[in-house]
Design an enzyme around this catalytic site. Sequence first.
Site, short mmCIF file in Angstrom:
data_model
loop_
_atom_site.label_atom_id
_atom_site.label_comp_id
_atom_site.label_asym_id
_atom_site.label_seq_id
_atom_site.Cartn_x
_atom_site.Cartn_y
_atom_site.Cartn_z
N ARG A 395 0.83 -1.21 0.00
CA ARG A 395 0.00 0.00 0.00
C ARG A 395 0.86 1.26 0.00
O ARG A 395 0.48 2.29 -0.56
CB ARG A 395 -0.93 0.02 1.21
CG ARG A 395 -2.06 -1.01 1.15
CD ARG A 395 -2.99 -0.88 2.33
NE ARG A 395 -4.03 -1.91 2.30
CZ ARG A 395 -5.21 -1.78 1.69
NH1 ARG A 395 -5.49 -0.66 1.05
NH2 ARG A 395 -6.09 -2.75 1.73
N GLU A 424 -1.16 -8.51 4.27
CA GLU A 424 -2.57 -8.57 4.64
C GLU A 424 -3.14 -9.93 4.27
O GLU A 424 -2.93 -10.41 3.15
CB GLU A 424 -3.37 -7.47 3.95
CG GLU A 424 -2.91 -6.06 4.31
CD GLU A 424 -3.72 -5.00 3.60
OE1 GLU A 424 -4.84 -5.30 3.14
OE2 GLU A 424 -3.23 -3.85 3.49
N GLU A 435 -10.68 -2.63 -4.94
CA GLU A 435 -9.99 -1.67 -4.08
C GLU A 435 -8.68 -1.23 -4.72
O GLU A 435 -8.31 -0.05 -4.66
CB GLU A 435 -9.74 -2.29 -2.70
CG GLU A 435 -9.10 -1.30 -1.73
CD GLU A 435 -8.80 -1.92 -0.38
OE1 GLU A 435 -8.34 -1.19 0.51
OE2 GLU A 435 -9.01 -3.15 -0.22
N ASP A 492 -13.91 4.94 -11.96
CA ASP A 492 -14.34 6.33 -11.75
C ASP A 492 -13.32 7.26 -12.39
O ASP A 492 -12.52 7.91 -11.72
CB ASP A 492 -14.48 6.61 -10.25
CG ASP A 492 -15.06 8.00 -9.99
OD1 ASP A 492 -15.81 8.49 -10.85
OD2 ASP A 492 -14.75 8.58 -8.94
N HIS A 714 -18.80 0.14 2.15
CA HIS A 714 -17.68 -0.71 1.73
C HIS A 714 -17.71 -0.69 0.20
O HIS A 714 -18.34 -1.53 -0.44
CB HIS A 714 -17.84 -2.12 2.26
CG HIS A 714 -17.88 -2.20 3.76
ND1 HIS A 714 -16.75 -2.20 4.54
CD2 HIS A 714 -18.93 -2.26 4.61
CE1 HIS A 714 -17.09 -2.27 5.83
NE2 HIS A 714 -18.41 -2.31 5.90
N CYS A 716 -15.68 -1.46 -2.04
CA CYS A 716 -15.11 -2.60 -2.76
C CYS A 716 -16.14 -3.71 -2.95
O CYS A 716 -15.97 -4.58 -3.81
CB CYS A 716 -13.90 -3.15 -2.00
SG CYS A 716 -12.62 -1.91 -1.77
#
Length: 748
Positions: A395, A424, A435, A492, A714, A716
């Site tokens: 990330r 993760e 995501e 988007d 959420h 995602c």
Amino acid sequence: MMCRESVYTFVELIYLCPISTDGAKNQFSTFSNFITTINQKKEGIGNRNSPTQLVIPNIKNVRDLPPICLDVRQKQRISIDTLPQEQKAPVPPEPSLPIRTKTVKDFQDDVEKAKSSGDWKAVHDFYSTTFDSFLEINAAFKKDTSSPFNTIEDSGINAKFVNIVYDALLNTPQDVQKSVLKGIINGLLQEWKGPRTKDDLRAYCILLQNPQFSNTSTYVIYAHLLRQIAALTEADHHFLVHWSKKISQRRFKQLVDRLLQFISLRLFPAKPEEFPPMVKCTWWIPSATKVLALFNAANSLISPPIISYTDFYNSTLDHIDLMEEYHNWQCYGNSHRFSFCQYPFIISIAAKKVIIQRDSEQQMISIARQSLVDKVSRRQKPDMNMLFLNVKVRRTHLVSDSLDELARKRADLKKKLKVTFVGEAGLDMGGLTKEWFLLLIRQIFHPDYGMFTYHKDSHCHWFSSFKCDNYSEFRLVGALMGLAVYNSITLDIRFPPCCYKKLLSPPIVPCDHNTLVGICDVTLDDLFQIMPELAHGLSELLSYEGNVEEDFYSTFQVFQEEFGVIKSYNLKPNGDKIPVTNQNRKEYVQLYVDFLLNKSIYKQFAAFYYGFHSVCASYALLLLRPEEVEILVCGSPELDMSALQRSTQYEGYQKTDLTIRYFWDVVLGFSLDLQKKLLHFATGSDRVPVGGMADLNFKISKSDTSTNWLPVAHTCFNQLCLPPYKNKKELKQKLIIGISNAEGFGLE
């Protein structure tokens, strides 16, 4: 003409088959047999060049044909979508027309008298005479029978008279309507020698507008009319296209709808006995589709178009074997074998998405299978991970890791995407992939990143013209867009329509790497969609009535700031020494627009282009319009919240619960702007996937938090967590606060 005996037999058949003005059930099934017999007799005497026959190449062995090349496909697209300027063709002499003096008022008076008296003889005589031949049609409806009207600009048709005559036709007795059909048959059975005259083309243009052809009982006659028009020369089609663009919007739409209905009912007849067997009329659909292509070409010549490009979609085609159509087109191209893919304007975006997805899946499976075979052949243990494009990123280094992963695994880009965030736990069931897209797009398009410039006036991003040593990150954005289409993810992203036009220039990556890509014809309208203020200034320059050279004191040179340094660029050789004048200002504006949208960002956009096509390289892109590529990438802007309500899933709630009823009462009462904010808050985008709201898989979950809390999303998983608010007022207040202040909020 045909022998009179044959025509009389045909006339007798007409009177044996009555026409009903309310969608009669009695059909002209005998017409098909009769016309088929006539055609067979014609073929028997060697009339192989009859205009009623579609020209078919004489190919002995279809299987020996090589795969269709890009040039052939592009030629077909050009001939349909954009026609060349007026073509010179030998103009045959026009025969002298009969003298007809009846005016619009005379005809209207005759109709009114017939309605009041019940005596329709005068009206019957007019219709039977007018439609008895192509010459009579011209004598009645040509604005001036002494003028040739041989230009594309003016068809010479008295459109007002034609409309009034057709509007009255369906309200006349059956014998009047049958007399019109009899006359049309006489005209269609005429023996043609030599090229068609402009009077013939005028007659075709008028006959196409006959409202009787909306009735399935006339389809046999309609099919033969379409067959003759489809078989005209390209020069004749050119005239019909330009004349058609002068038809009013309402009637133009009626003509298009009539052709679409004809194709649909031939494919899926409500009553198969209404029509001849399919094997005897395989030319019906190709003929109708080719005529529809003429109207599509006419529509594309006007800005704005007469009707929307979506009005040419035939949703019936969503229910046929689209992949068979696609494979036929791939194998045989634009040869004699008909495929709807030769005429992509008729295929809906939903159907095109199915083609692209299945083509993508086949490519994914093929590449995954090859990876598996390679492993086995090297006696290595197969690993299921080899079947996917596995992207592992941190990330904290999202962009650089993504860039490295996609560059390293370029051969795997067409495999199914799976994303892992380092450190993760969790399996990617779709949420992590979405995501990854959301975070990456948000970071890359941030103004501080410098790759794209956000224009507040147009609410869209455009490519930064700053020069740099490495354009690989632009290639990454292109690959991201390709992966989104490939994996059915809606992004988007706010690019102007011009971007998607450039992305299809050309739609297939050229083999010659020296060929320019991403270069397309751009206009001031394209600039208006990105930089409206600048475009407005250039527009004022074009309309300025004073002395441009003295008042503006400009040259063919533009200036741009790059990292605090002002740099100058000549729009043409020695442009800094060429003043802009009243005479050359159009050239200046065109060169300026081309510089801004093509030349100044060429390297950036070329990298973006190659990135997109590294994933989406497919002949299926040839089927798409730029607007359709945008919808595939970003979704449709048209919202239907009622459809979303019907498809929503619930967790912890029932759709009959009071909180849920409050929610939908509030949402359905929202303004469009608030509805878009809600969708963006819950899904990460305010647009709808091609498949509609149902494809969002939207879920409302019950939140066990206090009702003092705002809703949480959420994105995602397209999931909204809603506390059990006690009343509608409280729910509305908290929901509006949440969705109106959610930039970067609620992303989990």
